[in-house]
Design a protein around this motif. Sequence first.
Motif, PDB file in Angstrom:
ATOM      1  N   ASN A   1     -26.045  35.754 -23.951  1.00  0.00           N
ATOM      2  CA  ASN A   1     -26.475  36.314 -22.735  1.00  0.00           C
ATOM      3  C   ASN A   1     -25.848  37.941 -22.411  1.00  0.00           C
ATOM      4  N   ASP A  41     -26.851  40.510 -21.034  1.00  0.00           N
ATOM      5  CA  ASP A  41     -27.104  41.270 -19.697  1.00  0.00           C
ATOM      6  C   ASP A  41     -26.347  40.635 -18.759  1.00  0.00           C
ATOM      7  N   GLY A  42     -26.095  39.338 -18.604  1.00  0.00           N
ATOM      8  CA  GLY A  42     -25.587  38.438 -17.332  1.00  0.00           C
ATOM      9  C   GLY A  42     -24.353  39.304 -16.980  1.00  0.00           C
ATOM     10  N   MET A  50     -22.322  38.525 -13.150  1.00  0.00           N
ATOM     11  CA  MET A  50     -22.032  37.738 -12.040  1.00  0.00           C
ATOM     12  C   MET A  50     -21.291  38.632 -11.015  1.00  0.00           C
ATOM     13  N   THR A  63     -27.018  39.345 -11.969  1.00  0.00           N
ATOM     14  CA  THR A  63     -27.926  38.354 -12.320  1.00  0.00           C
ATOM     15  C   THR A  63     -27.730  37.008 -11.572  1.00  0.00           C
ATOM     16  N   ALA A  64     -26.370  36.913 -11.014  1.00  0.00           N
ATOM     17  CA  ALA A  64     -25.777  35.671 -10.515  1.00  0.00           C
ATOM     18  C   ALA A  64     -25.175  36.077  -9.236  1.00  0.00           C
ATOM     19  N   LYS A  83     -29.448  34.380  -9.900  1.00  0.00           N
ATOM     20  CA  LYS A  83     -29.188  33.034  -9.887  1.00  0.00           C
ATOM     21  C   LYS A  83     -28.025  32.817  -8.820  1.00  0.00           C
ATOM     22  N   TYR A 111     -18.402  36.408 -19.878  1.00  0.00           N
ATOM     23  CA  TYR A 111     -19.521  36.658 -18.814  1.00  0.00           C
ATOM     24  C   TYR A 111     -18.683  37.275 -17.607  1.00  0.00           C
ATOM     25  N   ARG A 124     -26.868  46.977 -20.096  1.00  0.00           N
ATOM     26  CA  ARG A 124     -28.071  46.362 -20.534  1.00  0.00           C
ATOM     27  C   ARG A 124     -28.913  46.956 -21.461  1.00  0.00           C
TER      28      ARG A 124
END
Length: 496
Positions: free
Chosen positions: A45, A47-48, A50, A84-85, A143, A380, A405
């Motif tokens: 993942n 690009d993720g 938080m 993204t979250a 998310k 992450y 990204r």
Amino acid sequence: MIRFHLPVSYLLISGLIGLAACQPVDVFRQPAPQAAARVGVSNTNPDGVMMQGFYWNVPTRTSAGSWWQNLQAKSTELAQSGITAIWLPPVHKGGNGASSVGYDVYDRYDLGEFNQKGSVATRYGTLSQLQAAISAFKSKGVKVYADIIMNHQLFADYQENINGKLLWTGFSFPGRGNTYSSFKWTSANFNGVQQDNQWYKLNGPDWDFQPYYNGDAYDPLLGCEIKYTDRPQVEELVSWGNWLTTKLNLDGYRLDAVKHIYTPFVNEWLDRVKGSSRFAVGEAWLNNIANLQDYAARTGNRMSLFDVPLHYTFKQMSDGNGAWDMRGLQFAGFIESNGDQAVSFVDNHDTDDKTGALYSPVVNFKMLAYTYILLRHRGYPCIYYRDFYEYGLGSKLKKLIQIRRENAYGAAYEYTTVNDADVYVFSRAGDSTHKGLLLMLNDGRTGATRTVRTPFVNATLVDKTGNTSGTIKTDANGNGVFKVNARNYAVWVPKV
């Protein structure tokens, strides 16, 4: 009325690389001069990113209204920035009602819906405002993770006579009644209770587990400690977890204080609530990589863990204020040993709280630390709300997320023979559709240049952060002379 004196500890809570051919090998040896050690490839993942969407004692009112309304108002900007979250603060009613930050759990089923502890709303707003904020984020593809506190409860509704001592251990939830759950908590559901700075043991001589990690992990933290070796409590918290997930349409969880909770219960809760489709990260505040690895094994790798050792590495860099050896960033943190499970962060609500026992802010070189967690190949990354919005780093963080990204892909290299006390260098080779990058971090008081053999052959590179002017050209072997300004960072990327 405050019935517990909460403890300060909580509340104030390789090998030789033929880079010219881009054919690195997986043998860790001391690299030849200006070569690099291959340390991995992009995670699943890449690009993720938080965001922790709060800090300790956020205001009860903002220009947008409640905190939930404040987050809702920022949902478009955050989504467009590459978040993204979003990790939400505790969503339930705390013991101090509208003033409670939520870690003093009173009623897990009251999400700002019932008149209890002096208010309907929580510190962050009402249930309808919470649901509106969640819907706003999810409609934009962001998310939503909820903060889950399952170690304890506080601010009981009534006292029980336990061996001649009146203890606050009864929870009847008169404002909610039996809505959502008819379960009522009494002394039978707890291992012990802390009152007047003293622990009173309940239901047997032993706690759920004995201390380990030289006492760093232990059961009795504060308040009414839930006994998880009994099935009724287990079933109630599993039922609540599934109810909460459905009620709020959650994508994941942040589990608070997991090193203080009976591990078999944590594992069962994750199996029966999280399942295989949602995300979870545990706060096991262990500043020891071996202990984190052991805890990951104890939990069967069911969840990610915050990279506490990496935070303290950044703290050392910050406190050194230029005197710290930047080679300490090489192969650093839990992200190096357990990259797929590590959630990396620079600061959070505890490390930034001046009154808390975990106060350990990264003051100097914070953007160097963010460059590290956002552009390396493992982990992450979690961005802190206050850094983004209140400490003036928002535009710089947006740029780094954009670079993540667009460029943070492919084989990763530690430049162990280029790095020195002032400068840390790291590169990503890119892949078939992404150009890769070379980052430089400098805590020194003067600008620096370093000759680096990169994966980029006969290429022209620019500093995509805009911190460094000009271009750098590499030769047929990928060699180039790269620069970084004093007390600054650069991310050199091949021009399209």
